[in-house]
Design a protein around this motif. Structure first.
Motif, mmCIF file in Angstrom:
data_model
loop_
_atom_site.group_PDB
_atom_site.id
_atom_site.type_symbol
_atom_site.label_atom_id
_atom_site.label_comp_id
_atom_site.label_asym_id
_atom_site.label_seq_id
_atom_site.Cartn_x
_atom_site.Cartn_y
_atom_site.Cartn_z
ATOM 1 N N SER A 107 0.867 -1.172 0.000
ATOM 2 C CA SER A 107 0.000 0.000 0.000
ATOM 3 C C SER A 107 0.903 1.221 0.000
ATOM 4 O O SER A 107 2.119 1.109 0.053
ATOM 5 N N ASP A 108 0.308 2.434 -0.022
ATOM 6 C CA ASP A 108 1.111 3.656 -0.071
ATOM 7 C C ASP A 108 2.141 3.725 1.042
ATOM 8 O O ASP A 108 3.266 4.136 0.839
ATOM 9 N N GLU A 159 -0.935 7.897 -21.804
ATOM 10 C CA GLU A 159 -2.139 7.864 -20.966
ATOM 11 C C GLU A 159 -2.485 6.426 -20.582
ATOM 12 O O GLU A 159 -2.033 5.478 -21.215
ATOM 13 N N ALA A 160 -3.295 6.308 -19.553
ATOM 14 C CA ALA A 160 -3.764 4.987 -19.135
ATOM 15 C C ALA A 160 -4.726 4.464 -20.198
ATOM 16 O O ALA A 160 -5.608 5.184 -20.655
ATOM 17 N N ASP A 161 -4.533 3.217 -20.592
ATOM 18 C CA ASP A 161 -5.363 2.604 -21.615
ATOM 19 C C ASP A 161 -5.094 1.098 -21.569
ATOM 20 O O ASP A 161 -4.268 0.632 -20.795
ATOM 21 N N ALA A 174 -2.289 4.610 -13.647
ATOM 22 C CA ALA A 174 -1.699 5.938 -13.477
ATOM 23 C C ALA A 174 -1.433 6.275 -12.013
ATOM 24 O O ALA A 174 -0.513 7.024 -11.706
ATOM 25 N N ASP A 175 -2.212 5.695 -11.086
ATOM 26 C CA ASP A 175 -2.009 5.980 -9.663
ATOM 27 C C ASP A 175 -0.987 5.048 -9.012
ATOM 28 O O ASP A 175 -0.752 5.106 -7.814
ATOM 29 N N LEU A 219 6.645 5.171 -8.311
ATOM 30 C CA LEU A 219 7.286 5.582 -9.551
ATOM 31 C C LEU A 219 8.430 6.561 -9.272
ATOM 32 O O LEU A 219 8.352 7.364 -8.338
ATOM 33 N N PRO A 220 9.488 6.489 -10.062
ATOM 34 C CA PRO A 220 10.622 7.394 -9.852
ATOM 35 C C PRO A 220 10.276 8.834 -10.185
ATOM 36 O O PRO A 220 9.386 9.084 -10.993
#
Length: 192
Positions: A72-73, A114-116, A136-137, A187-188
């Motif tokens: 998790s975060d 983009e997210a797809d 994306a998150d 993500l970096p």
């Protein structure tokens, strides 16, 4: 006699279908291990604070950017991997196809605009992969255990998933590190 032959045929078909499902889903990795695919171990740490990733300008294709995967975060770090960034059409097309092997903690992070729903194939690959789709998150949405196509087979199987990012690592990496769908990828810095 005809009934017995029918039962044998149905049993054989069921066995073949079951075997295909186990092979295609990557479940065999859980059952028999990674064998020749294992290149080493990834250090799994139990940190509860995010690590500071070294900022890397978008567009570089050299190792040095660290990606961390967490439950998790704020959860513990399950694994980290040094990645090369593939953020252009050309870099995404070539991917790891010109790479002979990856170290146990190396990979490539593909960045889409983009997210797809995206599809990846094992074109000209020298080694099998885990293909990890990331939204994306930063949430992992899909994990594929991709094997090399049989020698002489020109058919490229499509590994599809939804996300803005795709992380490719050695096949079996997710099993060894405990990384699963729903875990979070940190993500970096500098990656959009």
């Amino acid at each position: 006699m005809e009934r017995r032959a029918g039962i044998v045929i149905l049993g054989t078909v069921a066995l073949l279908v079951g075997g295909a499902v186990v092979l295609q889903s990557g479940l065999w990795v859980d059952l028999v291990g990674t064998g020749d695919y294992e290149r080493g171990t990834v250090t799994v740490t139990e940190r509860t604070t995010p690590t500071a990733a070294t900022p890397t300008p978008t567009g570089t294709a050299t190792p040095g950017t660290t990606v961390a995967v967490r439950q998790s975060d704020a959860g513990p770090t399950l694994a980290t991997v040094e990645v090369r960034i593939a953020d252009t059409t050309t870099k995404r097309y070539v991917g790891l196809s010109e790479t002979d092997e990856l170290g146990p903690d190396e990979g490539m992070l593909f960045v889409h605009d983009e997210a797809d729903t995206h599809a990846y194939v094992m074109r000209n690959m020298s080694f099998p992969l885990d293909i990890i789709f990331v939204d994306a998150d930063g949430t992992i949405t899909t994990i594929h255990h991709a094997s090399l196509p049989p020698p002489g087979d020109e058919t490229l199987r499509r590994y599809e998933g939804r996300g803005k990012y795709v992380l490719e690592v050695n096949r079996g990496w997710t099993n060894r590190t405990g990384v699963e769908v729903g875990d979070r990828v940190e993500l970096p810095a500098g990656v959009a």
